[in-house]
Scaffold this motif. Structure first.
Motif, PDB file in Angstrom:
ATOM      1  N   SER A   1      13.791   2.187  -8.635  1.00 17.63           N
ATOM      2  CA  SER A   1      15.108   1.677  -8.990  1.00 17.63           C
ATOM      3  C   SER A   1      15.434   0.400  -8.224  1.00 17.63           C
ATOM      4  CB  SER A   1      16.174   2.737  -8.723  1.00 17.63           C
ATOM      5  OG  SER A   1      16.160   3.096  -7.347  1.00 17.63           O
ATOM      6  N   SER A   2      14.843   0.229  -7.065  1.00 18.64           N
ATOM      7  CA  SER A   2      15.078  -0.966  -6.257  1.00 18.64           C
ATOM      8  C   SER A   2      13.742  -1.666  -6.041  1.00 18.64           C
ATOM      9  CB  SER A   2      15.700  -0.575  -4.913  1.00 18.64           C
ATOM     10  OG  SER A   2      15.884  -1.718  -4.097  1.00 18.64           O
TER      11      SER A   2
ATOM     12  N   CYS B   1      14.662  -9.790  -8.656  1.00 18.07           N
ATOM     13  CA  CYS B   1      14.849  -8.470  -8.065  1.00 18.07           C
ATOM     14  C   CYS B   1      15.758  -7.603  -8.938  1.00 18.07           C
ATOM     15  CB  CYS B   1      15.431  -8.589  -6.659  1.00 18.07           C
ATOM     16  SG  CYS B   1      14.322  -9.382  -5.487  1.00 18.07           S
ATOM     17  N   SER B   2      15.678  -6.306  -8.690  1.00 17.90           N
ATOM     18  CA  SER B   2      16.410  -5.353  -9.521  1.00 17.90           C
ATOM     19  C   SER B   2      17.924  -5.497  -9.378  1.00 17.90           C
ATOM     20  CB  SER B   2      15.992  -3.922  -9.170  1.00 17.90           C
ATOM     21  OG  SER B   2      16.154  -3.685  -7.782  1.00 17.90           O
TER      22      SER B   2
ATOM     23  N   ASP C   1       8.491  -2.207  -4.108  1.00 16.13           N
ATOM     24  CA  ASP C   1       9.783  -1.522  -4.146  1.00 16.13           C
ATOM     25  C   ASP C   1      10.504  -1.682  -2.818  1.00 16.13           C
ATOM     26  OD1 ASP C   1       9.279   1.517  -2.711  1.00 16.13           O
ATOM     27  OD2 ASP C   1       7.553   0.316  -3.334  1.00 16.13           O
TER      28      ASP C   1
ATOM     29  N   ASN D   1      13.279  -6.581 -20.307  1.00 16.55           N
ATOM     30  CA  ASN D   1      13.197  -5.184 -19.871  1.00 16.55           C
ATOM     31  C   ASN D   1      12.714  -4.267 -20.988  1.00 16.55           C
ATOM     32  OD1 ASN D   1      14.093  -5.727 -17.236  1.00 16.55           O
ATOM     33  ND2 ASN D   1      16.224  -5.680 -17.893  1.00 16.55           N
TER      34      ASN D   1
END
Length: 124
Positions: free
Chosen positions: A29-30, A51-52, A98, A72
């Motif tokens: 998620s990150s 970056c996320s 990550d 995405n």
């Protein structure tokens, strides 16, 4: 995690090229993803980061010339290069890792994940 680059080739100075990085198996998620070129005698460091958290960062050498869009839906990261210069020549790697990074541009070559690279050659 599997990263596959494509889109490299030869281009005249002043021209444009778009590189693609297809990512699979990435569920963090990150994270940050980006591109770094490798050329003989040159220091390896990133030129573009996405970056996320939505931030993008560019090396001074490519600001205003490169962008790093992301699709995405296709799990694909791009490097849109324009106004290319001979010094942009190199093997371009897509990298990912990550976590949260204060300076992913510098860290990028040490990323846990990277693809096999795609060669970009800019002739004058």
């Amino acid at each position: 995690v599997h990263l596959v680059e494509s889109g490299g080739g030869s281009v005249q100075a002043g021209g444009s090229r778009r590189l693609s990085c297809a990512a699979s198996g990435y569920t963090y998620s990150s994270y940050c993803m980006g591109w770094f070129p490798q050329a003989p005698g040159k220091k390896r460091e990133g030129v573009a980061v996405s970056c996320s958290d939505g931030t993008t960062t560019y090396a001074d050498s490519v600001k205003g010339r490169f962008t790093i869009p992301q699709d995405n839906a296709r799990n694909t990261l791009y490097l849109q290069m324009s106004s290319l210069k001979p010094e942009d020549t190199g093997m371009y790697y897509c990298a990912a890792d990550d976590g949260d990074f204060a300076d992913y541009l510098s860290y990028m070559p040490r990323s846990r994940y990277r693809g096999q690279g795609t060669q970009v050659t800019v002739s004058s």
